[in-house]
Design a protein around this motif. Structure first.
Motif, PDB file in Angstrom:
ATOM      1  N   PHE A   1       0.842  -1.201   0.000  1.00  0.00           N
ATOM      2  CA  PHE A   1       0.000   0.000   0.000  1.00  0.00           C
ATOM      3  C   PHE A   1       0.882   1.258   0.000  1.00  0.00           C
ATOM      4  CE2 PHE A   1      -4.708  -0.155   0.895  1.00  0.00           C
ATOM      5  CZ  PHE A   1      -4.895  -1.489   0.579  1.00  0.00           C
ATOM      6  N   ARG A   2       1.971   1.205   0.779  1.00  0.00           N
ATOM      7  CA  ARG A   2       2.856   2.386   0.838  1.00  0.00           C
ATOM      8  C   ARG A   2       3.470   2.666  -0.536  1.00  0.00           C
ATOM      9  NH1 ARG A   2       4.749   0.320   6.006  1.00  0.00           N
ATOM     10  NH2 ARG A   2       3.596   1.489   7.590  1.00  0.00           N
ATOM     11  N   LYS A   3       3.870   1.584  -1.208  1.00  0.00           N
ATOM     12  CA  LYS A   3       4.460   1.771  -2.546  1.00  0.00           C
ATOM     13  C   LYS A   3       3.429   2.390  -3.495  1.00  0.00           C
ATOM     14  CE  LYS A   3       7.442  -2.296  -2.287  1.00  0.00           C
ATOM     15  NZ  LYS A   3       7.648  -3.646  -2.826  1.00  0.00           N
ATOM     16  N   VAL A   4       2.188   1.895  -3.366  1.00  0.00           N
ATOM     17  CA  VAL A   4       1.131   2.398  -4.249  1.00  0.00           C
ATOM     18  C   VAL A   4       0.923   3.896  -4.006  1.00  0.00           C
ATOM     19  CG1 VAL A   4      -1.365   2.281  -4.706  1.00  0.00           C
ATOM     20  CG2 VAL A   4      -0.015   0.171  -4.556  1.00  0.00           C
ATOM     21  N   LYS A   5       0.911   4.275  -2.731  1.00  0.00           N
ATOM     22  CA  LYS A   5       0.691   5.696  -2.422  1.00  0.00           C
ATOM     23  C   LYS A   5       1.813   6.548  -3.013  1.00  0.00           C
ATOM     24  CE  LYS A   5      -0.488   8.837   1.248  1.00  0.00           C
ATOM     25  NZ  LYS A   5      -1.198   9.000   2.459  1.00  0.00           N
ATOM     26  N   GLU A   6       3.013   6.052  -2.868  1.00  0.00           N
ATOM     27  CA  GLU A   6       4.145   6.814  -3.401  1.00  0.00           C
ATOM     28  C   GLU A   6       4.025   6.993  -4.921  1.00  0.00           C
ATOM     29  OE1 GLU A   6       8.814   6.162  -3.094  1.00  0.00           O
ATOM     30  OE2 GLU A   6       7.716   5.809  -1.236  1.00  0.00           O
ATOM     31  N   ILE A   7       3.631   5.913  -5.573  1.00  0.00           N
ATOM     32  CA  ILE A   7       3.464   5.985  -7.038  1.00  0.00           C
ATOM     33  C   ILE A   7       2.347   6.977  -7.392  1.00  0.00           C
ATOM     34  CG2 ILE A   7       2.663   4.661  -9.050  1.00  0.00           C
ATOM     35  CD1 ILE A   7       4.131   2.212  -7.740  1.00  0.00           C
TER      36      ILE A   7
ATOM     37  N   GLU B   1       1.146   9.424  -5.709  1.00  0.00           N
ATOM     38  CA  GLU B   1       1.461  10.821  -5.392  1.00  0.00           C
ATOM     39  C   GLU B   1       2.588  11.404  -6.240  1.00  0.00           C
ATOM     40  OE1 GLU B   1       1.932  10.864  -1.147  1.00  0.00           O
ATOM     41  OE2 GLU B   1      -0.243  10.956  -0.841  1.00  0.00           O
ATOM     42  N   SER B   2       3.319  10.531  -6.910  1.00  0.00           N
ATOM     43  CA  SER B   2       4.439  11.065  -7.692  1.00  0.00           C
ATOM     44  C   SER B   2       3.992  11.678  -9.024  1.00  0.00           C
ATOM     45  CB  SER B   2       5.491   9.982  -7.938  1.00  0.00           C
ATOM     46  OG  SER B   2       4.932   8.988  -8.747  1.00  0.00           O
ATOM     47  N   ASP B   3       2.710  11.517  -9.373  1.00  0.00           N
ATOM     48  CA  ASP B   3       2.207  12.156 -10.586  1.00  0.00           C
ATOM     49  C   ASP B   3       0.775  12.638 -10.330  1.00  0.00           C
ATOM     50  OD1 ASP B   3       1.120  12.847 -13.060  1.00  0.00           O
ATOM     51  OD2 ASP B   3       2.399  11.417 -14.112  1.00  0.00           O
ATOM     52  N   PRO B   4       0.544  13.952 -10.324  1.00  0.00           N
ATOM     53  CA  PRO B   4      -0.796  14.464 -10.021  1.00  0.00           C
ATOM     54  C   PRO B   4      -1.856  14.005 -11.016  1.00  0.00           C
ATOM     55  CG  PRO B   4       0.703  16.235 -10.697  1.00  0.00           C
ATOM     56  CD  PRO B   4       1.536  14.996 -10.572  1.00  0.00           C
ATOM     57  N   GLY B   5      -1.412  13.500 -12.148  1.00  0.00           N
ATOM     58  CA  GLY B   5      -2.376  13.006 -13.141  1.00  0.00           C
ATOM     59  C   GLY B   5      -3.048  11.710 -12.711  1.00  0.00           C
ATOM     60  N   ARG B   6      -2.474  11.019 -11.733  1.00  0.00           N
ATOM     61  CA  ARG B   6      -3.051   9.712 -11.315  1.00  0.00           C
ATOM     62  C   ARG B   6      -4.263   9.965 -10.427  1.00  0.00           C
ATOM     63  NH1 ARG B   6       2.914   7.955 -10.880  1.00  0.00           N
ATOM     64  NH2 ARG B   6       3.180   7.124 -12.973  1.00  0.00           N
TER      65      ARG B   6
ATOM     66  N   TYR C   1      -8.770   9.837  -1.228  1.00  0.00           N
ATOM     67  CA  TYR C   1      -9.523   9.960  -2.473  1.00  0.00           C
ATOM     68  C   TYR C   1     -10.979   9.610  -2.167  1.00  0.00           C
ATOM     69  CZ  TYR C   1      -5.658  10.293  -5.904  1.00  0.00           C
ATOM     70  OH  TYR C   1      -4.599  10.698  -6.665  1.00  0.00           O
ATOM     71  N   GLU C   2     -11.858  10.065  -3.026  1.00  0.00           N
ATOM     72  CA  GLU C   2     -13.264   9.699  -2.884  1.00  0.00           C
ATOM     73  C   GLU C   2     -13.446   8.225  -3.234  1.00  0.00           C
ATOM     74  OE1 GLU C   2     -17.470  11.176  -4.857  1.00  0.00           O
ATOM     75  OE2 GLU C   2     -15.723  12.497  -4.957  1.00  0.00           O
ATOM     76  N   PHE C   3     -14.354   7.536  -2.534  1.00  0.00           N
ATOM     77  CA  PHE C   3     -14.643   6.136  -2.862  1.00  0.00           C
ATOM     78  C   PHE C   3     -15.902   6.079  -3.725  1.00  0.00           C
ATOM     79  CE2 PHE C   3     -16.964   2.175  -1.966  1.00  0.00           C
ATOM     80  CZ  PHE C   3     -15.994   1.246  -2.328  1.00  0.00           C
TER      81      PHE C   3
END
Ligand code: ASP
Length: 440
Positions: free
Chosen positions: A22-28, A30-35, A132-134
């Motif tokens: 989950f931490r890796k996913v968050k980092e990914i 957050e590293s691009d505002p387009g996501r 994020y919104e669910f």
């Protein structure tokens, strides 16, 4: 909506297997505002012999159905989510959710409902963690009551709903019919949801984050350390997936392909690696002659011989009718002047052997029918099959040198693939010979 920079990103089960992932996913993310639109699978395996939450849910459902308590399995499922909540310090509680699930089971909720809870709960956690919104997929991914997926209605609902969500998590794999009953795609179906979301928000890119760095040029159990495919077209992907090189769910490709949204396969554990980009057209520097080599064993070739077959009008039509009336689809149909062969999976042939032979006899009155039950198909996919001279010579020369007997040759009419039929025993040798001659 800011349509300039919108990425839909799907994360697979191993990418969300535990808090560390989950931490890796968050980092990914957050590293691009387009996501901005994230589609999660259910937590997958944390280690080799681990169980996927979806499998546990199917098990749980089966136990309840057999009148057992299912408590031990429910405990395992809860623990998977609770560990993530505790380790990440999330404020969500799943107590109510598990009560609801038990209640739904007691009211006879179906297997699809059970399976879908893996993605649903994972989505709740991820939305909380990312802030994020669910958006519950049951609201926006539409199925008919017959379980048939409704493409256009889904797009309508998804597009409308996501236009009101700046950033959202939409769980993969399931949707609902108008009566509220849950339905799922086939296994691995979160890929499909990801593509639907990408289409609905008109994303510039559909990222599919998984635990491999994209497609390999050949099966690593046959070729040691094969090259990676950096880029390929949708058509090539279709050819390779069909021949057994599976990374993406097949139904995920169509929505993206139709909209011209590139799919980028990336590795959550190695975001620094390039992955594989799949798009409509490649730029000249992305072009390489051979995109991939794939294949499968265990096919049967039914050969039908009839004198002056070529002059008989309607022969092919009757041949296809014989397959049609037995509900058989086939892979290839190479032909000569007085012979024609039909290649189909061996298992299917064996199941319907008598019926298909009877239909062929009745409809075609052939001189002879013979069957080769020892065939593997190997396909080489690549634009070079069409445009580069000398490839065919290397292709067939390499097989000759490796003493592989070629039983069938079929060059696709789109000319981006060439398929050969060899004995099952020659399968690996053929792939190695082709890889050495065409790739190295
Ligand atoms: N969780 C589902 C499965 O295991 C769907 C998915 O992962 O895409 O098949």
């Amino acid at each position: 909506m800011n349509s300039e920079h919108v990425i839909a990103a799907k994360f697979g089960g191993s990418s969300l297997a535990d808090a560390k992932q989950f931490r890796k996913v968050k980092e990914i993310v957050e590293s691009d505002p387009g996501r901005r639109y994230i589609v999660p699978s259910a937590p997958g395996k944390r280690f080799e012999d681990d169980e996927k939450v979806t499998d546990l849910l199917y098990e749980y459902y089966a136990e309840i159905n057999q009148g057992k308590s299912g408590k031990a399995t429910q405990k395992k499922i809860r623990a998977r989510y609770q560990d993530i909540i505790d380790e990440l310090g999330l404020s969500v509680s799943l107590d109510r959710e598990f009560e609801r699930i038990e209640y739904a089971f007691s009211k006879g909720a179906g297997e699809a409902y059970a399976a879908s809870r893996g993605e649903y709960l994972c989505g709740l956690l991820l939305a909380d963690y990312l802030e994020y919104e669910f958006v519950d997929a049951a609201e926006v991914v539409r199925f008919g009551q017959d379980g048939y997926f409704e493409d256009e209605r889904t797009n309508f609902f998804l597009r409308g709903r996501l236009a009101r969500a700046e950033r959202a998590v939409i769980p993969g794999f399931y949707g609902a019919d108008d009566a509220g009953e849950i339905h799922t795609f086939t296994r691995g179906g979160s890929d499909v949801t990801g593509a639907l979301v990408a289409r609905a928000v008109q994303a510039e890119l559909y990222e599919n984050w998984t635990d491999v760095s994209g497609f390999l040029l050949a099966d690593p159990s046959i070729i040691e350390d094969p090259r990676k495919i950096n880029a390929m077209t949708f058509a090539e992907l279709r050819e390779l997936s069909y021949r057994g090189a599976a990374v993406l769910h097949e139904d995920a490709v169509y929505p993206a392909r139709r909209e011209g949204i590139p799919i980028h396969i990336r590795n959550t554990n190695h975001p620094e690696e390039k992955g594989t980009l799949i798009c409509r057209k490649l730029s000249p520097e992305q072009e390489i002659p051979i995109t991939g080599i794939a294949g499968r064993k265990s096919f049967a070739a039914i050969s039908i011989a009839k004198n002056r077959m070529n002059a008989q009008i309607g022969f092919c039509h009757k041949l296809l009718e014989a397959f049609d009336e037995n509900h058989i689809t086939f892979e290839h149909m190479p032909s000569g002047i007085d012979t024609i062969s039909v290649i189909l999976p061996l298992e299917e042939y064996r199941q319907k052997q008598e019926a298909i032979t009877a239909s062929l006899q009745r409809l075609l009155r052939p001189d002879k029918i013979s069957v080769d039950e020892d065939m593997a198909l190997v396909t080489v996919v690549g634009r070079g099959m069409r445009s580069e001279s000398g490839i065919a010579a290397r292709f067939f020369g390499s097989l000759g040198e490796a003493r592989v007997n070629i039983k069938m040759i079929d060059m696709g009419s789109n000319e981006i693939n060439c398929t050969i039929g060899v004995s099952n025993g020659d399968f690996e040798t053929a792939i190695r010979a082709l890889y050495d001659a065409l790739v190295q």
